[in-house]
Design an enzyme around this catalytic site. Structure first.
Site, mmCIF file in Angstrom:
data_model
loop_
_atom_site.group_PDB
_atom_site.id
_atom_site.type_symbol
_atom_site.label_atom_id
_atom_site.label_comp_id
_atom_site.label_asym_id
_atom_site.label_seq_id
_atom_site.Cartn_x
_atom_site.Cartn_y
_atom_site.Cartn_z
ATOM 1 N N ASP A 1 85.860 3.894 -11.558
ATOM 2 C CA ASP A 1 86.942 4.811 -11.921
ATOM 3 C C ASP A 1 88.020 4.063 -12.687
ATOM 4 O O ASP A 1 88.665 3.172 -12.137
ATOM 5 C CB ASP A 1 87.510 5.400 -10.612
ATOM 6 C CG ASP A 1 88.607 6.419 -10.833
ATOM 7 O OD1 ASP A 1 88.808 6.853 -11.981
ATOM 8 O OD2 ASP A 1 89.252 6.784 -9.828
ATOM 9 N N MET B 1 87.635 0.626 -8.260
ATOM 10 C CA MET B 1 88.622 0.953 -9.298
ATOM 11 C C MET B 1 88.556 -0.091 -10.403
ATOM 12 O O MET B 1 88.612 -1.293 -10.135
ATOM 13 C CB MET B 1 90.036 0.962 -8.722
ATOM 14 C CG MET B 1 90.342 2.032 -7.700
ATOM 15 S SD MET B 1 90.462 3.701 -8.359
ATOM 16 C CE MET B 1 91.601 3.540 -9.710
ATOM 17 N N SER C 1 87.351 13.488 -14.525
ATOM 18 C CA SER C 1 88.551 13.426 -13.692
ATOM 19 C C SER C 1 89.589 14.367 -14.257
ATOM 20 O O SER C 1 90.049 14.191 -15.399
ATOM 21 C CB SER C 1 89.114 12.001 -13.681
ATOM 22 O OG SER C 1 90.422 12.017 -13.159
ATOM 23 N N ASP D 1 92.150 13.542 -8.490
ATOM 24 C CA ASP D 1 93.041 12.437 -8.130
ATOM 25 C C ASP D 1 94.296 12.955 -7.437
ATOM 26 O O ASP D 1 95.098 13.665 -8.035
ATOM 27 C CB ASP D 1 93.441 11.661 -9.389
ATOM 28 C CG ASP D 1 92.308 10.786 -9.888
ATOM 29 O OD1 ASP D 1 91.762 10.011 -9.082
ATOM 30 O OD2 ASP D 1 91.957 10.898 -11.074
ATOM 31 N N SER E 1 90.551 10.483 -19.437
ATOM 32 C CA SER E 1 91.024 10.641 -20.818
ATOM 33 C C SER E 1 89.875 10.656 -21.825
ATOM 34 O O SER E 1 89.965 11.340 -22.846
ATOM 35 C CB SER E 1 92.044 9.562 -21.163
ATOM 36 O OG SER E 1 91.574 8.291 -20.815
ATOM 37 N N HIS F 1 89.924 11.871 -4.504
ATOM 38 C CA HIS F 1 90.330 10.458 -4.434
ATOM 39 C C HIS F 1 91.775 10.424 -3.962
ATOM 40 O O HIS F 1 92.687 10.784 -4.708
ATOM 41 C CB HIS F 1 90.152 9.849 -5.833
ATOM 42 C CG HIS F 1 90.564 8.429 -5.956
ATOM 43 N ND1 HIS F 1 90.680 7.790 -7.177
ATOM 44 C CD2 HIS F 1 90.881 7.493 -5.019
ATOM 45 C CE1 HIS F 1 91.054 6.537 -6.987
ATOM 46 N NE2 HIS F 1 91.194 6.335 -5.686
ATOM 47 N N HIS G 1 86.044 14.977 -10.217
ATOM 48 C CA HIS G 1 86.880 13.971 -9.557
ATOM 49 C C HIS G 1 88.331 14.458 -9.560
ATOM 50 O O HIS G 1 88.866 14.817 -10.609
ATOM 51 C CB HIS G 1 86.734 12.650 -10.317
ATOM 52 C CG HIS G 1 87.382 11.489 -9.671
ATOM 53 N ND1 HIS G 1 86.799 10.773 -8.639
ATOM 54 C CD2 HIS G 1 88.583 10.888 -9.901
ATOM 55 C CE1 HIS G 1 87.605 9.780 -8.278
ATOM 56 N NE2 HIS G 1 88.693 9.836 -9.026
ATOM 57 N N GLY H 1 94.179 6.678 -18.666
ATOM 58 C CA GLY H 1 94.378 6.083 -19.984
ATOM 59 C C GLY H 1 94.628 4.588 -20.008
ATOM 60 O O GLY H 1 95.079 4.051 -21.016
ATOM 61 N N MET I 1 97.747 11.947 -5.702
ATOM 62 C CA MET I 1 98.720 10.841 -5.690
ATOM 63 C C MET I 1 100.033 11.330 -5.092
ATOM 64 O O MET I 1 100.442 12.471 -5.353
ATOM 65 C CB MET I 1 98.973 10.349 -7.112
ATOM 66 C CG MET I 1 97.714 9.950 -7.864
ATOM 67 S SD MET I 1 98.107 9.229 -9.453
ATOM 68 C CE MET I 1 96.474 9.103 -10.190
ATOM 69 N N MET J 1 94.998 8.818 -3.199
ATOM 70 C CA MET J 1 95.882 7.669 -3.419
ATOM 71 C C MET J 1 97.209 8.009 -2.770
ATOM 72 O O MET J 1 98.219 8.261 -3.436
ATOM 73 C CB MET J 1 96.015 7.406 -4.935
ATOM 74 C CG MET J 1 94.732 6.815 -5.526
ATOM 75 S SD MET J 1 94.655 6.959 -7.323
ATOM 76 C CE MET J 1 93.987 8.604 -7.448
ATOM 77 N N PHE K 1 97.427 5.938 -12.868
ATOM 78 C CA PHE K 1 97.550 6.615 -14.161
ATOM 79 C C PHE K 1 96.217 6.614 -14.910
ATOM 80 O O PHE K 1 95.444 5.660 -14.792
ATOM 81 C CB PHE K 1 98.605 5.919 -15.033
ATOM 82 C CG PHE K 1 99.982 5.954 -14.416
ATOM 83 C CD1 PHE K 1 100.809 7.055 -14.607
ATOM 84 C CD2 PHE K 1 100.423 4.907 -13.617
ATOM 85 C CE1 PHE K 1 102.066 7.105 -14.018
ATOM 86 C CE2 PHE K 1 101.675 4.949 -13.020
ATOM 87 C CZ PHE K 1 102.500 6.052 -13.215
HETATM 88 C C1 DX5 Z 1 93.531 6.522 -11.825
HETATM 89 C C2 DX5 Z 1 92.562 7.592 -11.379
HETATM 90 C C3 DX5 Z 1 91.465 7.871 -12.312
HETATM 91 C C4 DX5 Z 1 91.874 8.378 -13.674
HETATM 92 C C5 DX5 Z 1 91.040 7.648 -14.669
HETATM 93 O O1 DX5 Z 1 94.312 6.142 -10.739
HETATM 94 O O2 DX5 Z 1 91.991 7.248 -10.126
HETATM 95 O O3 DX5 Z 1 90.529 8.787 -11.724
HETATM 96 O O4 DX5 Z 1 91.702 9.747 -13.869
HETATM 97 O O5 DX5 Z 1 91.501 7.983 -15.924
HETATM 98 P P1 DX5 Z 1 90.882 7.341 -17.240
HETATM 99 O O6 DX5 Z 1 89.452 7.750 -17.275
HETATM 100 O O7 DX5 Z 1 91.703 7.954 -18.317
HETATM 101 O O8 DX5 Z 1 91.070 5.858 -17.125
HETATM 102 ZN ZN ZN Z 2 90.366 8.509 -9.303
#
Ligand code: DX5
Ligand code: ZN
Length: 221
Positions: free
Chosen positions: A174, A136, A9, A35, A197, A66, A33, A144, A37, A68, A142
């Site tokens: 994810d 999810m 990601s 993200d 992360s 993805h 992937h 991490g 947002m 969001m 976020f």
């Molecule tokens: C969070 C994202 C994830 C994110 C996961 O809303 O959809 O794709 O990158 O990050 P880690 O792998 O750090 O939890």
């Molecule tokens: Zn994601």
């Protein structure tokens, strides 16, 4: 047999060096992937179609977007034109079928996402319409965060129905995926592990991706 795919990601990548970061992980990436947002659906703001278009010019990796965002219907055409291979929309927004129809018309794969508190039953009626179910394992917004192991029940429920009905639907997880949690997701029946992360936060992203893959799906020595 589940897919055994790894999707780095880019949320945790250095956006000022995005092309180089993607190139570095490509040997261990089955897909990428992305993200998206909007600061409304989630309290964070990231990237949109122009960055997807730049990625498309840079890589041949499958771009798994993805979304969001509150208004995916207004942006699907832009993501399709930018070169997205799949758009994943959240079921919490309401009936996703009009979005699915638009994606199919534009030859973009269809994904449906469930936030941690959303039950599997919310996605069940759509399993015959989608290519991917995204479960999810953190609250969207976020990178991490800590892996929420309780969502594995939804993975097992989805795996059972998909296998029973022989549906061509992949299960993606994810959030919070690292070497300790990846095996849990894999044994619950996930096809695709998303990791931000754990890969881009590591000193050697490609070694970290390899370690994640080995933790999830050990190869015989
Ligand atoms: C969070 C994202 C994830 C994110 C996961 O809303 O959809 O794709 O990158 O990050 P880690 O792998 O750090 O939890
Ligand atoms: Zn994601």
């Amino acid at each position: 047999m589940p897919g055994q795919k790894l999707a780095p990601s880019i949320l945790s990548a250095d956006f000022a060096r995005l092309g180089d970061e993607v190139t570095a992980v490509t040997p261990e990436a089955d897909l990428l992937h992305v993200d998206v947002m909007d600061g409304h659906f989630v309290p964070n703001l990231t990237i949109g179609p122009p960055v997807v278009a730049s990625l498309r010019r840079h890589t041949r990796l499958f771009l798994d977007c993805h979304l969001m965002i509150d208004n995916p219907g207004e942006l699907l055409a832009d993501f399709a034109d930018a070169g997205a291979d799949r758009c994943i929309v959240h079921v919490e927004l309401g009936d996703p079928r009009p979005l699915f129809e638009e994606l199919r018309a534009r030859k973009v794969q269809v994904g449906l996402a469930l936030s941690p508190e959303t039950p599997f039953a919310a996605a069940a009626p759509y399993l015959t319409d989608i290519d991917l179910l995204l479960i999810m394992s953190v609250h969207p917004g976020f990178g991490g965060q800590q892996f929420l192991a309780e969502v594995l029940d939804k993975v097992r429920a989805a795996r059972q129905v998909i296998d029973r009905d022989q549906l061509p639907v992949e299960i993606e997880i994810d959030g919070g995926v690292h070497t300790a949690t990846a095996p849990l997701a894999a044994s619950a029946g996930v096809d695709i592990l998303v990791a931000g992360s754990a890969i881009f936060g590591a000193p050697d992203p490609v070694a970290a991706a390899r370690a994640l893959r080995e933790a999830a799906w050990p190869t015989a020595a």
